[in-house]
Design a protein around this motif. Structure first.
Motif, PDB file in Angstrom:
ATOM      1  N   ASP A  32      -2.794   7.384   7.221  1.00  0.00           N
ATOM      2  CA  ASP A  32      -2.978   6.689   5.945  1.00  0.00           C
ATOM      3  C   ASP A  32      -3.517   7.643   4.875  1.00  0.00           C
ATOM      4  O   ASP A  32      -3.046   7.654   3.740  1.00  0.00           O
ATOM      5  CB  ASP A  32      -3.918   5.504   6.137  1.00  0.00           C
ATOM      6  CG  ASP A  32      -3.855   4.504   5.002  1.00  0.00           C
ATOM      7  OD1 ASP A  32      -2.778   4.357   4.379  1.00  0.00           O
ATOM      8  OD2 ASP A  32      -4.883   3.855   4.733  1.00  0.00           O
ATOM      9  N   VAL A  33      -4.494   8.465   5.235  1.00  0.00           N
ATOM     10  CA  VAL A  33      -5.045   9.436   4.281  1.00  0.00           C
ATOM     11  C   VAL A  33      -3.986  10.469   3.897  1.00  0.00           C
ATOM     12  O   VAL A  33      -3.877  10.865   2.739  1.00  0.00           O
ATOM     13  CB  VAL A  33      -6.301  10.133   4.859  1.00  0.00           C
ATOM     14  CG1 VAL A  33      -6.744  11.303   3.979  1.00  0.00           C
ATOM     15  CG2 VAL A  33      -7.437   9.137   5.016  1.00  0.00           C
ATOM     16  N   ARG A  34      -3.179  10.887   4.839  1.00  0.00           N
ATOM     17  CA  ARG A  34      -2.149  11.896   4.575  1.00  0.00           C
ATOM     18  C   ARG A  34      -0.968  11.359   3.767  1.00  0.00           C
ATOM     19  O   ARG A  34      -0.241  12.129   3.146  1.00  0.00           O
ATOM     20  CB  ARG A  34      -1.620  12.472   5.889  1.00  0.00           C
ATOM     21  CG  ARG A  34      -2.607  13.381   6.560  1.00  0.00           C
ATOM     22  CD  ARG A  34      -1.957  14.148   7.705  1.00  0.00           C
ATOM     23  NE  ARG A  34      -2.763  15.282   8.072  1.00  0.00           N
ATOM     24  CZ  ARG A  34      -2.780  16.443   7.444  1.00  0.00           C
ATOM     25  NH1 ARG A  34      -2.027  16.625   6.390  1.00  0.00           N
ATOM     26  NH2 ARG A  34      -3.561  17.429   7.846  1.00  0.00           N
ATOM     27  N   SER A  35      -0.773  10.066   3.753  1.00  0.00           N
ATOM     28  CA  SER A  35       0.401   9.461   3.115  1.00  0.00           C
ATOM     29  C   SER A  35       0.295   9.461   1.591  1.00  0.00           C
ATOM     30  O   SER A  35      -0.686   8.990   1.022  1.00  0.00           O
ATOM     31  CB  SER A  35       0.570   8.020   3.612  1.00  0.00           C
ATOM     32  OG  SER A  35       1.596   7.384   2.892  1.00  0.00           O
ATOM     33  N   ASP A  36       1.339   9.953   0.934  1.00  0.00           N
ATOM     34  CA  ASP A  36       1.408   9.899  -0.532  1.00  0.00           C
ATOM     35  C   ASP A  36       1.591   8.469  -1.027  1.00  0.00           C
ATOM     36  O   ASP A  36       1.315   8.174  -2.184  1.00  0.00           O
ATOM     37  CB  ASP A  36       2.554  10.769  -1.046  1.00  0.00           C
ATOM     38  CG  ASP A  36       2.290  12.250  -0.841  1.00  0.00           C
ATOM     39  OD1 ASP A  36       1.107  12.641  -0.776  1.00  0.00           O
ATOM     40  OD2 ASP A  36       3.270  13.018  -0.742  1.00  0.00           O
ATOM     41  N   ALA A  37       2.066   7.592  -0.162  1.00  0.00           N
ATOM     42  CA  ALA A  37       2.325   6.208  -0.553  1.00  0.00           C
ATOM     43  C   ALA A  37       1.066   5.337  -0.482  1.00  0.00           C
ATOM     44  O   ALA A  37       1.096   4.182  -0.900  1.00  0.00           O
ATOM     45  CB  ALA A  37       3.412   5.616   0.340  1.00  0.00           C
ATOM     46  N   SER A  38      -0.023   5.887   0.021  1.00  0.00           N
ATOM     47  CA  SER A  38      -1.248   5.113   0.202  1.00  0.00           C
ATOM     48  C   SER A  38      -2.299   5.513  -0.824  1.00  0.00           C
ATOM     49  O   SER A  38      -2.408   6.675  -1.207  1.00  0.00           O
ATOM     50  CB  SER A  38      -1.795   5.349   1.613  1.00  0.00           C
ATOM     51  OG  SER A  38      -3.066   4.759   1.760  1.00  0.00           O
ATOM     52  N   ASP A  39      -3.102   4.541  -1.243  1.00  0.00           N
ATOM     53  CA  ASP A  39      -4.233   4.828  -2.123  1.00  0.00           C
ATOM     54  C   ASP A  39      -5.428   5.376  -1.351  1.00  0.00           C
ATOM     55  O   ASP A  39      -6.330   5.976  -1.935  1.00  0.00           O
ATOM     56  CB  ASP A  39      -4.675   3.559  -2.864  1.00  0.00           C
ATOM     57  CG  ASP A  39      -3.680   3.149  -3.935  1.00  0.00           C
ATOM     58  OD1 ASP A  39      -2.936   4.027  -4.421  1.00  0.00           O
ATOM     59  OD2 ASP A  39      -3.656   1.957  -4.283  1.00  0.00           O
TER      60      ASP A  39
END
Length: 127
Positions: A32-39
């Protein structure tokens, strides 16, 4: 006179056992932290027991959110996604933080020596 060439059996491949375990939710929190799609841009891991780390908290308020989790009696591992560069060139950077509170127990502080490398590998950062 030299003996004919011979071959020795190769040793088994090296395998490195982890010195620390992770609860099942850690992998999803890292993704989740690595994802560009997540805040979500940070996570903090804390000890559930002597050899197991769990997600204490995640958030989207950057370094300020991580700093709010640090306490004198805790040993924590934090992972932060941030941006670097100027208006024309922004790059994602990842930061791995090890927090050792002054009032944390001596044995808990000592565990960091053997655990932080495994945590860094699991998060996917090099020290």
């Amino acid at each position: 006179f030299f003996p004919p060439p011979f071959s020795l059996p190769l040793p088994p491949p090296l395998s490195f056992a982890m010195n620390v375990n992770f609860t099942p939710d850690v992998a999803a929190a890292i993704a989740d932290v690595r994802s560009d799609a997540s805040d979500t841009n940070w996570l903090v891991l804390e000890y559930q027991d002597k050899k197991t780390l769990k997600v204490e908290k995640t958030g989207s308020d950057g370094l300020a959110g991580i700093l709010a989790e640090f306490a004198d009696e805790k040993v924590l591992y934090a992972f932060l996604r941030t941006f670097s560069g100027d208006r024309e060139s922004k790059r994602v950077k990842f930061v791995f933080i090890v927090w050792i509170g002054d009032s944390a127990g001596g044995l808990t502080k000592a565990r960091v020596t053997t655990h932080k490398g495994d945590v860094a590998k699991t998060i996917g950062v090099s020290r």
